[in-house]
Scaffold this active site. Sequence first.
Site, PDB file in Angstrom:
ATOM      1  N   THR A 125       0.848  -1.189   0.000  1.00 34.35           N
ATOM      2  CA  THR A 125       0.000   0.000   0.000  1.00 34.35           C
ATOM      3  C   THR A 125       0.881   1.235   0.000  1.00 34.35           C
ATOM      4  O   THR A 125       1.881   1.289   0.723  1.00 34.35           O
ATOM      5  CB  THR A 125      -0.971   0.081   1.208  1.00 34.35           C
ATOM      6  OG1 THR A 125      -1.498   1.417   1.275  1.00 34.35           O
ATOM      7  CG2 THR A 125      -0.314  -0.225   2.529  1.00 34.35           C
ATOM      8  N   ILE A 126       0.487   2.206  -0.806  1.00 41.05           N
ATOM      9  CA  ILE A 126       1.248   3.457  -0.784  1.00 41.05           C
ATOM     10  C   ILE A 126       1.053   4.154   0.560  1.00 41.05           C
ATOM     11  O   ILE A 126       1.859   4.971   0.946  1.00 41.05           O
ATOM     12  CB  ILE A 126       0.853   4.413  -1.943  1.00 41.05           C
ATOM     13  CG1 ILE A 126      -0.598   4.856  -1.833  1.00 41.05           C
ATOM     14  CG2 ILE A 126       1.156   3.798  -3.285  1.00 41.05           C
ATOM     15  CD1 ILE A 126      -0.917   6.086  -2.673  1.00 41.05           C
ATOM     16  N   ASP A 127      -0.032   3.784   1.262  1.00 40.36           N
ATOM     17  CA  ASP A 127      -0.347   4.473   2.524  1.00 40.36           C
ATOM     18  C   ASP A 127       0.572   4.075   3.677  1.00 40.36           C
ATOM     19  O   ASP A 127       0.619   4.776   4.687  1.00 40.36           O
ATOM     20  CB  ASP A 127      -1.797   4.182   2.934  1.00 40.36           C
ATOM     21  CG  ASP A 127      -2.803   4.790   1.986  1.00 40.36           C
ATOM     22  OD1 ASP A 127      -2.399   5.583   1.119  1.00 40.36           O
ATOM     23  OD2 ASP A 127      -4.004   4.454   2.104  1.00 40.36           O
ATOM     24  N   ARG A 275      -0.113   7.036  -7.187  1.00 41.29           N
ATOM     25  CA  ARG A 275      -0.126   5.574  -7.287  1.00 41.29           C
ATOM     26  C   ARG A 275       0.332   5.068  -8.635  1.00 41.29           C
ATOM     27  O   ARG A 275       0.658   3.895  -8.778  1.00 41.29           O
ATOM     28  CB  ARG A 275      -1.556   5.075  -7.053  1.00 41.29           C
ATOM     29  CG  ARG A 275      -1.835   4.795  -5.660  1.00 41.29           C
ATOM     30  CD  ARG A 275      -3.070   4.053  -5.325  1.00 41.29           C
ATOM     31  NE  ARG A 275      -4.015   3.663  -6.315  1.00 41.29           N
ATOM     32  CZ  ARG A 275      -5.327   3.555  -6.072  1.00 41.29           C
ATOM     33  NH1 ARG A 275      -5.802   3.854  -4.882  1.00 41.29           N
ATOM     34  NH2 ARG A 275      -6.147   3.144  -6.995  1.00 41.29           N
TER      35      ARG A 275
HETATM   36  O1  F6P Z   1      -4.373   2.399  -1.801  1.00 43.60           O
HETATM   37  C1  F6P Z   1      -4.982   3.060  -0.719  1.00 43.60           C
HETATM   38  C2  F6P Z   1      -5.543   4.322  -1.211  1.00 43.60           C
HETATM   39  O2  F6P Z   1      -4.495   4.949  -1.836  1.00 43.60           O
HETATM   40  C3  F6P Z   1      -6.158   5.248  -0.158  1.00 43.60           C
HETATM   41  O3  F6P Z   1      -5.307   6.191   0.394  1.00 43.60           O
HETATM   42  C4  F6P Z   1      -7.242   5.913  -0.934  1.00 43.60           C
HETATM   43  O4  F6P Z   1      -8.276   6.353  -0.104  1.00 43.60           O
HETATM   44  C5  F6P Z   1      -7.710   4.850  -1.841  1.00 43.60           C
HETATM   45  O5  F6P Z   1      -6.576   4.076  -2.139  1.00 43.60           O
HETATM   46  C6  F6P Z   1      -8.389   5.380  -3.075  1.00 43.60           C
HETATM   47  O6  F6P Z   1      -8.432   4.393  -4.037  1.00 43.60           O
HETATM   48  P1  F6P Z   1      -9.533   4.264  -5.199  1.00 43.60           P
HETATM   49  O7  F6P Z   1      -9.723   5.612  -5.742  1.00 43.60           O
HETATM   50  O8  F6P Z   1      -8.898   3.321  -6.152  1.00 43.60           O
HETATM   51  O9  F6P Z   1     -10.770   3.708  -4.569  1.00 43.60           O
END
Ligand code: F6P
Length: 342
Positions: A125-127, A275
């Site tokens: 996860t980037i988070d 991402r």
């Molecule tokens: O991968 C986690 C994340 O980057 C969160 O920080 C973010 O809320 C979410 O993905 C948003 O992803 P998507 O727009 O693909 O639902």
Amino acid sequence: MRIGVLTGGGDCPGLNAVIRAVVRKGEVSFGDVVLGFADGWRGAIEDRVIPLDVERCRGILPRGGTILGTSRTNPFRVEGGEEAVLATIKAEAVDAVIAVGGEDTLGVAHRLAGAGLPVVGVPKTIDNDLSGTEVTFGFHTAVQIATDAIDRLHTTAESHDRVIVCEVMGRHAGWIATYAGIAGGAAEIVVPEEPFDIDVICDSLTRRHHKGRFASIVVVAEGAKPKEGTLVVRSGEVDQFGHERLGGIGSVLAQEIERRTGFESRVTILGHIQRGGTPTAFDRVLATRFGVAAVEAVHDGAFDQMVALQGGEIVRVPLGEAVAPKFIDPALLHDVGELFFS
Ligand code: F6P
């Protein structure tokens, strides 16, 4: 052995590096056959399989995204989903699954392990908000992208005497905001771990501007929330894991800052730019190490475990513990804050 690999949740730089490492390690070291499930757990439910081998994975190391596709499908929220996954594993004669994902994908992996699925997790996860590992792959890339963006925002903010709010990802935890904010010299860093007080932010920006500076960068994580009763923020729709679609707190902040301080303010929401695209060298190496370690875990029968980075070494931790959220240490924010946010 026959090993199935899947990538679930939001995509992340380094996913293809993991897939490539799994395929190479499995095929070359153990003579395994590796197949991919398309679109995360959805492909495992629907028995959609992508054959993988060393040739198929040539050239994917530096590529962002995932050649397998991904989804936020939760088999426990699909009727008969759990049984369907187990049926697919049987039909494809898969001996073990490597699930690459964050808290949701790995949470599902842990529950399916309880139902008898031989599964190993790889933290993505980037988070960077997964416990058990010091860092997830993708985080380093996201921080670099956000830092580059903040550097660019600085020069335009300075030229126009503006406050620029930069919204970054980070649903539960402010890892990207904190690291990119410190690296980019932000005036304020706003994270989900600590509900913010808009008055405190505005006071601090006002003090700063009265010292003769006229440009400030405020970095805010998308999951940041105001202190109760201080500001109204609308909420969005939810996905199969019950997560709200975020994005927008930056705009609210910029509007409020301008309204309360009179400083011209703008917002930049980095969104999926964080991402997409090629992983940094650090993330390519980490993802490759994780992929290799996951195949070794499969051959050791270390199921219901996740490979992780601790003290520079790759270790295995129980999946059930790994999916707990990992938050920013407030000391990092405050110690650095006292020194630099003035
Ligand atoms: O991968 C986690 C994340 O980057 C969160 O920080 C973010 O809320 C979410 O993905 C948003 O992803 P998507 O727009 O693909 O639902």
